[in-house]
Structure formats: structure tokens, C-alpha cells
Motif scaffolding. Structure first.
Motif, mmCIF file in Angstrom:
data_model
loop_
_atom_site.group_PDB
_atom_site.id
_atom_site.type_symbol
_atom_site.label_atom_id
_atom_site.label_comp_id
_atom_site.label_asym_id
_atom_site.label_seq_id
_atom_site.Cartn_x
_atom_site.Cartn_y
_atom_site.Cartn_z
ATOM 1 N N ARG A 45 -36.392 44.487 -51.217
ATOM 2 C CA ARG A 45 -37.759 44.938 -51.443
ATOM 3 C C ARG A 45 -38.210 45.756 -50.240
ATOM 4 N NH1 ARG A 45 -42.061 40.542 -53.503
ATOM 5 N NH2 ARG A 45 -40.274 40.171 -54.883
ATOM 6 N N GLU A 46 -38.848 46.888 -50.488
ATOM 7 C CA GLU A 46 -39.273 47.746 -49.388
ATOM 8 C C GLU A 46 -40.764 48.040 -49.463
ATOM 9 O OE1 GLU A 46 -38.100 51.847 -49.177
ATOM 10 O OE2 GLU A 46 -37.990 52.071 -51.360
ATOM 11 N N PHE A 47 -41.341 48.235 -48.301
ATOM 12 C CA PHE A 47 -42.743 48.579 -48.198
ATOM 13 C C PHE A 47 -42.973 49.990 -48.699
ATOM 14 C CE2 PHE A 47 -46.954 48.516 -46.495
ATOM 15 C CZ PHE A 47 -47.181 49.768 -45.951
ATOM 16 N N VAL A 48 -43.989 50.164 -49.536
ATOM 17 C CA VAL A 48 -44.346 51.481 -50.055
ATOM 18 C C VAL A 48 -45.626 51.991 -49.394
ATOM 19 C CG1 VAL A 48 -45.035 52.785 -52.106
ATOM 20 C CG2 VAL A 48 -43.242 51.043 -52.270
ATOM 21 N N SER A 49 -46.656 51.163 -49.442
ATOM 22 C CA SER A 49 -47.941 51.600 -48.901
ATOM 23 C C SER A 49 -48.840 50.393 -48.700
ATOM 24 C CB SER A 49 -48.613 52.580 -49.868
ATOM 25 O OG SER A 49 -49.830 53.057 -49.345
ATOM 26 N N GLY A 50 -49.799 50.532 -47.785
ATOM 27 C CA GLY A 50 -50.761 49.467 -47.549
ATOM 28 C C GLY A 50 -52.119 50.050 -47.205
ATOM 29 N N ILE A 51 -53.125 49.222 -47.404
ATOM 30 C CA ILE A 51 -54.495 49.663 -47.146
ATOM 31 C C ILE A 51 -55.280 48.505 -46.539
ATOM 32 C CG2 ILE A 51 -55.247 49.084 -49.505
ATOM 33 C CD1 ILE A 51 -56.999 51.645 -49.381
ATOM 34 N N SER A 52 -56.103 48.826 -45.563
ATOM 35 C CA SER A 52 -56.883 47.790 -44.889
ATOM 36 C C SER A 52 -58.017 47.298 -45.777
ATOM 37 C CB SER A 52 -57.442 48.345 -43.580
ATOM 38 O OG SER A 52 -58.306 49.451 -43.846
ATOM 39 N N ARG A 53 -58.704 46.282 -45.300
ATOM 40 C CA ARG A 53 -59.746 45.635 -46.093
ATOM 41 C C ARG A 53 -60.799 46.613 -46.597
ATOM 42 N NH1 ARG A 53 -61.170 40.272 -42.426
ATOM 43 N NH2 ARG A 53 -59.218 39.162 -42.795
ATOM 44 N N THR A 54 -61.236 47.493 -45.726
ATOM 45 C CA THR A 54 -62.307 48.415 -46.112
ATOM 46 C C THR A 54 -61.780 49.709 -46.711
ATOM 47 O OG1 THR A 54 -62.364 49.439 -43.950
ATOM 48 C CG2 THR A 54 -63.788 47.519 -44.277
ATOM 49 N N GLY A 55 -60.487 49.912 -46.613
ATOM 50 C CA GLY A 55 -59.897 51.158 -47.099
ATOM 51 C C GLY A 55 -59.859 52.252 -46.055
ATOM 52 N N SER A 56 -60.302 51.957 -44.841
ATOM 53 C CA SER A 56 -60.390 52.983 -43.811
ATOM 54 C C SER A 56 -59.028 53.329 -43.220
ATOM 55 C CB SER A 56 -61.330 52.530 -42.698
ATOM 56 O OG SER A 56 -60.855 51.336 -42.107
ATOM 57 N N THR A 57 -58.076 52.429 -43.358
ATOM 58 C CA THR A 57 -56.745 52.658 -42.802
ATOM 59 C C THR A 57 -55.704 52.504 -43.901
ATOM 60 O OG1 THR A 57 -57.447 51.763 -40.664
ATOM 61 C CG2 THR A 57 -55.081 51.921 -41.078
ATOM 62 N N THR A 58 -54.814 53.478 -43.976
ATOM 63 C CA THR A 58 -53.713 53.415 -44.929
ATOM 64 C C THR A 58 -52.408 53.716 -44.207
ATOM 65 O OG1 THR A 58 -54.001 55.745 -45.533
ATOM 66 C CG2 THR A 58 -55.150 54.112 -46.874
ATOM 67 N N TYR A 59 -51.330 53.268 -44.815
ATOM 68 C CA TYR A 59 -50.017 53.490 -44.213
ATOM 69 C C TYR A 59 -49.022 53.660 -45.348
ATOM 70 C CZ TYR A 59 -46.338 53.163 -40.748
ATOM 71 O OH TYR A 59 -45.289 53.450 -39.923
ATOM 72 N N TYR A 60 -48.026 54.531 -45.113
ATOM 73 C CA TYR A 60 -47.035 54.817 -46.148
ATOM 74 C C TYR A 60 -45.628 54.727 -45.590
ATOM 75 C CZ TYR A 60 -51.082 56.661 -48.589
ATOM 76 O OH TYR A 60 -52.305 56.786 -49.200
ATOM 77 N N GLY A 61 -44.724 54.291 -46.450
ATOM 78 C CA GLY A 61 -43.331 54.348 -46.092
ATOM 79 C C GLY A 61 -42.867 55.796 -46.044
ATOM 80 N N ASP A 62 -41.861 56.064 -45.256
ATOM 81 C CA ASP A 62 -41.394 57.434 -45.062
ATOM 82 C C ASP A 62 -40.960 58.095 -46.368
ATOM 83 O OD1 ASP A 62 -39.837 56.771 -41.830
ATOM 84 O OD2 ASP A 62 -41.906 57.299 -42.351
ATOM 85 N N SER A 63 -40.398 57.322 -47.266
ATOM 86 C CA SER A 63 -39.854 57.899 -48.495
ATOM 87 C C SER A 63 -40.935 58.352 -49.480
ATOM 88 C CB SER A 63 -38.928 56.897 -49.180
ATOM 89 O OG SER A 63 -39.638 55.722 -49.521
ATOM 90 N N VAL A 64 -42.168 57.907 -49.282
ATOM 91 C CA VAL A 64 -43.233 58.276 -50.224
ATOM 92 C C VAL A 64 -44.351 59.052 -49.574
ATOM 93 C CG1 VAL A 64 -42.713 56.201 -51.561
ATOM 94 C CG2 VAL A 64 -44.623 56.175 -49.936
ATOM 95 N N LYS A 65 -44.283 59.209 -48.273
ATOM 96 C CA LYS A 65 -45.350 59.894 -47.537
ATOM 97 C C LYS A 65 -45.533 61.306 -48.086
ATOM 98 C CE LYS A 65 -45.244 58.484 -43.427
ATOM 99 N NZ LYS A 65 -44.883 58.261 -42.012
ATOM 100 N N GLY A 66 -46.777 61.661 -48.361
ATOM 101 C CA GLY A 66 -47.088 62.976 -48.898
ATOM 102 C C GLY A 66 -47.054 63.052 -50.408
ATOM 103 N N ARG A 67 -46.501 62.040 -51.056
ATOM 104 C CA ARG A 67 -46.414 62.027 -52.528
ATOM 105 C C ARG A 67 -47.273 60.927 -53.141
ATOM 106 N NH1 ARG A 67 -41.744 60.818 -54.955
ATOM 107 N NH2 ARG A 67 -40.968 59.534 -53.227
ATOM 108 N N PHE A 68 -47.398 59.807 -52.465
ATOM 109 C CA PHE A 68 -48.135 58.664 -52.984
ATOM 110 C C PHE A 68 -49.451 58.512 -52.219
ATOM 111 C CE2 PHE A 68 -44.326 55.932 -54.624
ATOM 112 C CZ PHE A 68 -43.864 57.025 -55.332
ATOM 113 N N THR A 69 -50.448 57.999 -52.927
ATOM 114 C CA THR A 69 -51.744 57.735 -52.314
ATOM 115 C C THR A 69 -52.245 56.363 -52.761
ATOM 116 O OG1 THR A 69 -52.318 60.094 -52.335
ATOM 117 C CG2 THR A 69 -54.114 58.528 -52.003
#
Length: 126
Positions: A45-69
Motif C-alpha cells: 500500500r502506498e501513500f497517494v495524498s493527504g490533507i490537514s484538518r482545515t485543508g490548508s496543507t496538502t501533500y502528494y506522492g511523487d507518482s501523482v503530483k500534478g495530476r491528483f488533487t
């Protein structure tokens, strides 16, 4: 205790777009950081994306960066994953996860998430 239910998976072709949804219930949604993971056959299992409680911070795995939101609607207790320019290598079961501990950061490790959904299948053909 948080319950998570994913929806929106399907069979698509390369280049298509798809939005996954995750409905949360049974807890205080605003206090949970949220994440999306995926697991392809025979792979971990691999990390795809995450978002903080308020939505102010997001993070993406390298393989989906720029394509997924990733986004969240705290009023509706929903998390979304908008996937564009899908590739066959995006084929996997996608899981929604909730972390009740991270105050401002975005957890990236599977072990940091306490609650998991059952997953939704996304299949992308070439």
C-alpha cells in the motif's frame, strides 16, 4: 470511532479523469487529518495524498503530483480525490484513511492513520 466509506471507483481509459469520494461518520471530522492510499496487485500500500484538518496543507506522492488533487468539505464530512490524466499504473484499490492525532501536519505513513475505509477499485486501461 470513525467510519469511512469510499465511492467513485470504476473502469477507465488512460487519460480519463475520475473523482473519488470518502464519506466520514461517527467522529469529529474536523479533528482528523485525512489521506488517500492505494494498493496495486502484488504491491504494498502506498501513500497517494493527504490533507490537514482545515485543508490548508496538502501533500502528494511523487507518482501523482500534478495530476491528483485532494480536497475536503468539513461541513459535509467528505474528502475527495480528483484524479486527472489517469495512467494504467494508477490501477489499484484506493483507500481513504483518517488520523485523529496530527494537528497541523499531513501524515504520510500508513501507521499514522487509525481508521480506514474498505476501498474502491480504480482500473485504468491503456
Amino acid at each position: 470511532q470513525v467510519q469511512l466509506v469510499e465511492s467513485g471507483g470504476g473502469l477507465l481509459q488512460a487519460g480519463d479523469s475520475l473523482r473519488l469520494s470518502c464519506a466520514a461518520s461517527g467522529g469529529t471530522f474536523i479533528t482528523h487529518a485525512m489521506g488517500w492510499f492505494r494498493q496495486a496487485p502484488g504491491k504494498e500500500r502506498e501513500f497517494v495524498s493527504g490533507i490537514s484538518r482545515t485543508g490548508s496543507t496538502t501533500y502528494y506522492g511523487d507518482s501523482v503530483k500534478g495530476r491528483f488533487t485532494i480536497s475536503r468539505d468539513n461541513a459535509k464530512h467528505m474528502v475527495y480525490l480528483q484524479m486527472n490524466s489517469l495512467k494504467p499504473e494508477d490501477t489499484a484499490v484506493y483507500y481513504c484513511a483518517a488520523d485523529p492525532h496530527s494537528a497541523f501536519s499531513v501524515p504520510k505513513r500508513e501507521s499514522e492513520y487509525a481508521y480506514w475505509g474498505q476501498g474502491t477499485q480504480v482500473t485504468v486501461s491503456s
